[in-house]
Design an enzyme around this catalytic site. Structure first.
Site, mmCIF file in Angstrom:
data_model
loop_
_atom_site.group_PDB
_atom_site.id
_atom_site.type_symbol
_atom_site.label_atom_id
_atom_site.label_comp_id
_atom_site.label_asym_id
_atom_site.label_seq_id
_atom_site.Cartn_x
_atom_site.Cartn_y
_atom_site.Cartn_z
ATOM 1 N N LYS A 152 65.360 -39.409 -16.844
ATOM 2 C CA LYS A 152 66.811 -39.698 -17.140
ATOM 3 C C LYS A 152 67.784 -38.458 -16.439
ATOM 4 O O LYS A 152 67.635 -37.552 -16.921
ATOM 5 C CB LYS A 152 67.031 -39.671 -18.568
ATOM 6 C CG LYS A 152 68.473 -40.130 -18.977
ATOM 7 C CD LYS A 152 69.246 -39.667 -20.279
ATOM 8 C CE LYS A 152 69.932 -38.426 -19.966
ATOM 9 N NZ LYS A 152 71.025 -38.639 -19.021
ATOM 10 N N GLY A 205 68.262 -28.344 -20.057
ATOM 11 C CA GLY A 205 69.455 -28.307 -20.417
ATOM 12 C C GLY A 205 69.855 -27.416 -21.349
ATOM 13 O O GLY A 205 69.428 -26.265 -21.299
ATOM 14 N N SER A 206 70.972 -27.620 -22.091
ATOM 15 C CA SER A 206 71.549 -26.565 -23.051
ATOM 16 C C SER A 206 70.704 -26.172 -24.221
ATOM 17 O O SER A 206 69.916 -26.893 -24.601
ATOM 18 C CB SER A 206 72.944 -27.061 -23.349
ATOM 19 O OG SER A 206 72.860 -28.038 -24.283
ATOM 20 N N THR A 207 70.528 -24.872 -24.525
ATOM 21 C CA THR A 207 69.904 -24.433 -25.842
ATOM 22 C C THR A 207 70.471 -25.306 -26.915
ATOM 23 O O THR A 207 69.595 -25.760 -27.827
ATOM 24 C CB THR A 207 70.234 -23.000 -26.027
ATOM 25 O OG1 THR A 207 69.740 -22.410 -25.005
ATOM 26 C CG2 THR A 207 69.468 -22.526 -27.281
ATOM 27 N N VAL A 209 71.502 -28.493 -27.106
ATOM 28 C CA VAL A 209 71.029 -29.776 -27.355
ATOM 29 C C VAL A 209 69.389 -29.816 -27.316
ATOM 30 O O VAL A 209 68.671 -30.312 -27.829
ATOM 31 C CB VAL A 209 71.328 -30.697 -26.012
ATOM 32 C CG1 VAL A 209 70.427 -31.943 -25.873
ATOM 33 C CG2 VAL A 209 72.771 -30.907 -25.946
ATOM 34 N N GLY A 210 68.713 -28.783 -26.549
ATOM 35 C CA GLY A 210 67.190 -28.651 -26.664
ATOM 36 C C GLY A 210 66.810 -28.217 -27.862
ATOM 37 O O GLY A 210 65.691 -28.852 -28.521
ATOM 38 N N GLU A 227 63.465 -25.941 -21.207
ATOM 39 C CA GLU A 227 63.877 -25.024 -20.254
ATOM 40 C C GLU A 227 65.335 -24.998 -20.602
ATOM 41 O O GLU A 227 66.183 -26.151 -20.201
ATOM 42 C CB GLU A 227 63.598 -25.512 -18.779
ATOM 43 C CG GLU A 227 62.311 -25.577 -18.284
ATOM 44 C CD GLU A 227 61.707 -24.205 -18.287
ATOM 45 O OE1 GLU A 227 62.197 -23.296 -18.447
ATOM 46 O OE2 GLU A 227 60.179 -24.062 -17.940
ATOM 47 N N CYS A 261 70.698 -21.588 -14.380
ATOM 48 C CA CYS A 261 70.220 -20.825 -15.745
ATOM 49 C C CYS A 261 69.549 -19.492 -15.449
ATOM 50 O O CYS A 261 69.415 -18.863 -16.531
ATOM 51 C CB CYS A 261 68.936 -21.896 -16.130
ATOM 52 S SG CYS A 261 67.859 -22.317 -14.926
ATOM 53 N N GLU A 354 76.288 -17.792 -22.426
ATOM 54 C CA GLU A 354 75.883 -18.314 -20.944
ATOM 55 C C GLU A 354 77.524 -19.029 -20.544
ATOM 56 O O GLU A 354 77.654 -19.986 -21.138
ATOM 57 C CB GLU A 354 74.870 -19.368 -21.185
ATOM 58 C CG GLU A 354 74.557 -19.959 -19.727
ATOM 59 C CD GLU A 354 73.663 -20.855 -19.716
ATOM 60 O OE1 GLU A 354 73.558 -21.753 -20.481
ATOM 61 O OE2 GLU A 354 72.495 -20.625 -18.912
#
Ligand code: NAD
Length: 452
Positions: A152, A205-207, A209-210, A227, A261, A354
């Site tokens: 995706k 992706g972002s911390t 959402v992760g 990651e 990143c 970030e």
């Protein structure tokens, strides 16, 4: 459908389907159905198919790169590297099917052997900042290990992933083995995470959402590689080659407009050379060529979207300590000039958060212990650079800095044959390198009784 926009011109360049959840389920079912056949393809044949896929990517590097320039605003030279990286990662892992070695372990009364077995369907969820390489780091080792993959891409940048899906089919990879599905994270991504037939999620992706995604994987004990974000330090000691450190620092953070990143978005400079370093940095920042990313001379393009530019701009309020800025084109496009903030106090948002744009925070430090303390004073730990001529210090600081990917007297960090990943809230697990296949296989242990 949703519109895909060229961030350098703000023109709509494509309409792409928002895949509904029922169709995602059908795609996952097809990937599951394709799994036994793909798993059982002879290792040499699987290797050949991956090599053929790599060769087709190679034939189409220019087309893929041009697509990325239009969709993501990446400079053409970066975009060529990115398409070439997909080719190289496929070639590297094409060597894996014939090398998925198990072990033979000495035991009494029999034989004990281990097998590396594929997991099944793997969901690869990709962000918008490096659409091609990050996809390849997931799908190439996953396919090589015998898994089927549903990829995706991010809503903003689906075009190169869609083309890679076509190239895989053209290469002879059977339908259902590698499928690209476009749509929203909250629908398509979410379904990959919750669907019981998806055995592993590779998320970049972002911390934020992760972290939520990891919790959603927990009830099924679903395997996950994460990651996530970064706030990496570029540490410059007084004994470093200051000219080289200053000349390269802008590219360590402003490459891909800082949407990286691994961006060295904090520069920590030993106090005794702080003023000298800033004098050297100013012309280096002014020299960064921010222009139409399709030009061969471009070194930095626009940000990905208007919303993202607003979020970057929020880190440079009226009273921000702007030391100096580079330039950016006027007119349409989500441009943002390279911006240097100094001195930035540790603990402030520009130091700890970030920004994911071309904004760098410069902060002085006193001595080696202070440098290490400041480098570690964020929740992230993805990357970083250490500039010194003292080899002992380089090793001491590299060992003390809690970060997954460090470089000494350079800013390089990602090579597909070396491991990549983060400490702390920058991620979980490692991609690339010799061990990535462990993330896409289960180890099965079998004991065979040989007693009469
Ligand atoms: P994001 O987290 O918003 O989205 C990433 C992907 O997740 C997208 O495909 C999105 O559609 C999908 N997604 C969103 N919500 C979801 C949900 N609820 N369930 C499943 N999937 C969902 O990140 P982004 O803004 O696209 O990318 C920028 C971030 O990525 C930055 O924080 C950056 O540091 C990070 N990043 C990390 C690495 C690394 O290797 N560590 C590399 C590149 C980018």
């Amino acid at each position: 459908m949703f519109s895909v926009v060229n961030p350098a011109t703000e023109d709509v360049i494509a309409e792409v389907p928002r895949t509904p959840v029922e169709q995602v389920d059908e795609i996952i079912a097809a990937a599951r159905a394709a799994f036994p056949g793909w798993r059982d393809v002879a290792p040499g044949d699987r290797a050949r198919l991956l090599r053929r896929f790599a060769e087709l990517v190679d034939t189409n590097v220019e087309e893929l790169a041009a697509l990325e320039v239009r969709n993501s605003g990446h400079t053409i030279s970066n975009a060529r590297w990115e398409a070439g990286n997909v080719r190289d990662v496929l070639h590297f892992y094409a060597g894996a099917p014939e090398r998925l070695h198990g072990m033979q372990i000495p035991v009494a009364g029999g034989v004990d052997i281990t097998f590396k077995e594929p997991l099944g369907v793997v969901g690869v969820i990709v962000p918008w900042n490096f659409p091609m390489p990050i996809a390849g780091w997931g799908f190439a080792p996953a396919l090589a290990a015998g898994n089927t993959v549903v990829l995706k891409p991010a809503e903003l940048t689906p075009l190169t992933a869609m083309r890679l899906g076509e190239l895989a089919l053209e290469a002879g990879i059977p339908p259902g083995v590698f499928t690209v599905v476009t749509g929203q994270g909250s629908v398509v991504g979410e379904r990959l995470v919750t669907h019981p037939d998806v055995r592993k999620i590779v998320f970049t992706g972002s911390t934020e959402v992760g972290t939520a995604l990891m919790a959603k994987c927990a009830p099924q004990v679903k395997r996950v590689t994460l990651e996530l974000g970064g706030k990496s330090a570029n540490i410059v000691f007084a004994d470093a080659d200051l000219e080289k450190a200053a000349a390269t620092a802008p590219y360590g953070v402003f490459d891909n407009a800082g949407q990286d990143c691994c961006a060295r978005s904090r520069i920590l400079v030993q106090a005794s050379v702080f003023d000298r370093f800033m004098q050297l940095l100013e012309p280096a920042v002014a020299a960064v060529r921010v222009e139409d990313p399709a030009r061969d001379t471009a070194e930095m393009g626009p940000l990905i979207s208007a919303a993202h530019r607003d979020s970057v701009r929020a880190y440079v309020p009226e009273d921000a300590p702007v030391a100096f800025r580079g330039h950016a084109p006027e007119g349409p496009g989500y441009w943002f000039a390279p911006t240097v903030l100094a001195p930035v106090a540790p603990g402030t948002p520009a130091f700890t958060e970030e920004i994911f744009g071309p904004v760098v925070a410069v902060t002085p430090f006193e001595d080696e212990a202070d440098a290490v303390r400041l480098a570690n004073a964020t929740d992230y730990g993805l990357s970083g650079s250490i500039w010194t001529r003292d080899l002992g210090r380089a090793f001491r600081v590299a060992r003390a800095y809690e970060s997954g990917n460090l470089s000494v007297n350079s800013h390089s960090s990602v090579r597909y044959w070396t491991p990549f990943g983060g400490y702390k809230r920058s991620g979980l697990g490692r991609e690339l390198g010799p061990d990535a296949l462990d993330a896409f296989t289960e180890t099965k242990n079998v004991f065979i009784d040989t007693e009469e």
